[in-house]
Scaffold this motif. Structure first.
Motif, PDB file in Angstrom:
ATOM      1  N   GLY A 148       0.830  -1.203   0.000  1.00  9.03           N
ATOM      2  CA  GLY A 148       0.000   0.000   0.000  1.00  9.03           C
ATOM      3  C   GLY A 148       0.864   1.251   0.000  1.00  9.03           C
ATOM      4  O   GLY A 148       0.564   2.229  -0.685  1.00  9.03           O
ATOM      5  N   MET A 149       1.961   1.229   0.756  1.00  6.76           N
ATOM      6  CA  MET A 149       2.824   2.403   0.809  1.00  6.76           C
ATOM      7  C   MET A 149       3.493   2.677  -0.536  1.00  6.76           C
ATOM      8  O   MET A 149       3.706   3.832  -0.898  1.00  6.76           O
ATOM      9  CB  MET A 149       3.878   2.271   1.923  1.00  6.76           C
ATOM     10  N   GLU A 180      -7.691  10.591   3.673  1.00  3.81           N
ATOM     11  CA  GLU A 180      -8.124   9.256   4.052  1.00  3.81           C
ATOM     12  C   GLU A 180      -9.487   9.444   4.709  1.00  3.81           C
ATOM     13  O   GLU A 180      -9.609  10.310   5.572  1.00  3.81           O
ATOM     14  CB  GLU A 180      -7.140   8.820   5.142  1.00  3.81           C
ATOM     15  N   THR A 233      -3.200  -5.193   1.069  1.00  3.92           N
ATOM     16  CA  THR A 233      -2.835  -5.972   2.252  1.00  3.92           C
ATOM     17  C   THR A 233      -4.040  -6.144   3.184  1.00  3.92           C
ATOM     18  O   THR A 233      -4.131  -7.124   3.915  1.00  3.92           O
ATOM     19  CB  THR A 233      -1.750  -5.191   3.039  1.00  3.92           C
TER      20      THR A 233
HETATM   21  C1  LIG Z   1      -2.045  -0.240   5.833  1.00  5.15           C
HETATM   22  C2  LIG Z   1      -2.351   1.055   5.248  1.00  5.15           C
HETATM   23  C3  LIG Z   1      -1.489   1.661   4.337  1.00  5.15           C
HETATM   24  C4  LIG Z   1      -0.169   1.037   3.934  1.00  5.15           C
HETATM   25  O1  LIG Z   1      -0.322  -0.195   3.327  1.00  5.15           O
HETATM   26  P1  LIG Z   1       0.817  -1.346   3.354  1.00  5.15           P
HETATM   27  O2  LIG Z   1       0.230  -2.412   2.502  1.00  5.15           O
HETATM   28  O3  LIG Z   1       1.022  -1.733   4.778  1.00  5.15           O
HETATM   29  O4  LIG Z   1       2.042  -0.744   2.774  1.00  5.15           O
HETATM   30  C5  LIG Z   1      -1.844   2.896   3.837  1.00  5.15           C
HETATM   31  N1  LIG Z   1      -2.982   3.507   4.208  1.00  5.15           N
HETATM   32  C6  LIG Z   1      -3.841   2.949   5.086  1.00  5.15           C
HETATM   33  C7  LIG Z   1      -5.084   3.671   5.468  1.00  5.15           C
HETATM   34  C8  LIG Z   1      -3.557   1.709   5.638  1.00  5.15           C
HETATM   35  O5  LIG Z   1      -4.413   1.163   6.528  1.00  5.15           O
END
Ligand SMILES: *Cc1c(COP(=O)(O)O)cnc(C)c1O
Length: 385
Positions: free
Chosen positions: A69-70, A137, A190
């Motif tokens: 996600g990052m 977000e 994830t």
């Molecule tokens: C977990 C998360 C991320 C990052 O995702 P990863 O897969 O851990 O890199 C970014 N934004 C939100 C809101 C998240 O919950």
């Protein structure tokens, strides 16, 4: 996309590269004149299947998958800026997202302003002629505060900036940011997409033009590619994604209601409840309250720790969106890096717990949580008496 064998389950193309019939064919594929894959950092059939399905799920023209996600957030933001540009983001962000905006981008000559995302006048006051991206977000981690997406999209577009929305908490099932005015949506796959705690992944969805012109070059040359193996897991997970998220949301709503009146609980924050401070926004832009609940317990950190430790079904973990119910104490874990002042500003008190509801039996979850909070309440009563 099926191979010549007509397999039922999607094929896993665990390969780095691809071979060509002839040198001429290789030349044509590199020139983009012939169809076909050339290297898995650029594209891979299994990854492509996952991307296509994410685009369909989101109702978007294009989707690109990343290793986490990052990686998705970083690539999406970098694709929006160059030195001298300015970005605005809400303060209530996942830790890594806040790092990108607050620490990383400024190192490369991109100024950033953090605002209270719930305050539209703060967004309006922060944008400048050189603002090229707004990032937010909603619901936000971990307090589940909401941002009015159509209103913030309008502010972004008034200065020609793109609105990038991290839609992890709401999920594609309950919120469609592109239809609400956002330009780019990012996911940590994830979380609810895998939903079974196995692998990391990320997704960026947007319009075809931006993806091909601004994003593809960056992804190809910097290499945050999703592994075909992980793409295959995500692809299979998507088959059960709506069923899982719908059930987890139904359980979360029931758990939120069950805990709301508990004497050891000061406040339950859940976007699906009428007592959420921004319930009206939730009704307008979400089709369900989601799988996460924030709980403020009476008795601060000690009570929050005691309740967490008393749980048997719910596990202590900082992940979310999983089939297993997970609880975390943000002040001492995910938001440990912030100062007391910054945490206070975000309403992350010592008694705050974030609960991610999974697929266990709803009654078992309510019984487990009620018993845990009962034990904390009894201890508090005993120490008073
Ligand atoms: C977990 C998360 C991320 C990052 O995702 P990863 O897969 O851990 O890199 C970014 N934004 C939100 C809101 C998240 O919950």
């Amino acid at each position: 996309m099926r191979s010549q064998f007509g397999e039922t389950a999607e094929a896993l193309f665990l390969t780095q590269g691809f071979v060509y019939e002839t040198a001429e064919d290789a030349e044509a594929r590199f020139a983009g004149e012939a169809d076909g894959f050339v290297y898995s950092r650029y594209g891979n059939p299994t990854v492509q299947m996952f991307q296509d399905r994410m685009a369909l799920l989101e109702g978007a023209e294009a989707a690109r998958a990343t290793a986490s996600g990052m990686a998705a957030v970083t690539a999406a933001m970098i694709a929006c800026v160059k030195a001298g540009d300015h970005v605005v983001a809400s303060k209530a962000l996942f830790g890594g997202c806040r790092y990108i905006v607050e620490d990383l981008l400024p190192r490369f000559g991109v100024e950033s302003t953090l605002v209270d995302g719930t305050d539209l006048s703060a967004w309006e006051a922060a944008v400048r002629p050189n603002t090229t991206a707004l990032f937010t977000e909603t619901p936000a981690n971990p307090t589940l505060s909401l941002v009015d997406l159509p209103a913030v999209a309008e502010i972004a577009h008034s200065v020609g900036a793109r609105l990038v929305v991290d839609n992890v908490f709401a999920t594609a099932l309950h919120q469609a940011p592109l239809k609400l005015g956002a330009d780019v949506v990012v996911y940590s796959a994830t979380k609810h997409v895998d939903g079974q705690g196995r692998c990391l992944g990320g997704v960026i969805v947007s319009d075809e033009e931006w993806v091909t012109e601004k994003l593809d070059g960056l992804l190809r040359q910097t290499g945050p590619a999703l592994s075909p193996f992980n793409a295959w897991i995500m692809l299979k997970s998507l088959e059960t994604f709506p069923l899982r998220v719908r059930q987890q949301t139904a359980s979360a709503a029931a758990v939120a209601d069950a805990l709301a009146g508990h004497p050891a609980v000061r406040r339950v924050i859940y976007p699906g409840r009428d007592d959420h401070p921004q319930a009206e926004i939730a009704r307008r832009q979400m089709t369900g309250g989601g799988t996460l609940i924030a709980i403020e317990v009476e008795g601060g950190r000690d009570a929050a720790f005691a309740a967490s430790n008393a749980l048997r079904v719910v596990k202590i973990s900082n992940n979310l969106g999983d089939a297993k119910s997970l609880i975390t104490h943000p002040a001492s874990t995910t938001h440990q890096r912030l100062t007391d002042e910054q945490r206070a500003e975000l309403n992350i008190g010592p008694g705050l717990l974030r609960l991610s509801i999974g697929l266990e039996d709803t009654d078992d979850l309510i019984a487990d949580l009620t018993r845990a909070f009962d034990s904390v309440g009894a201890k508090a009563a005993a120490s008073v008496g």
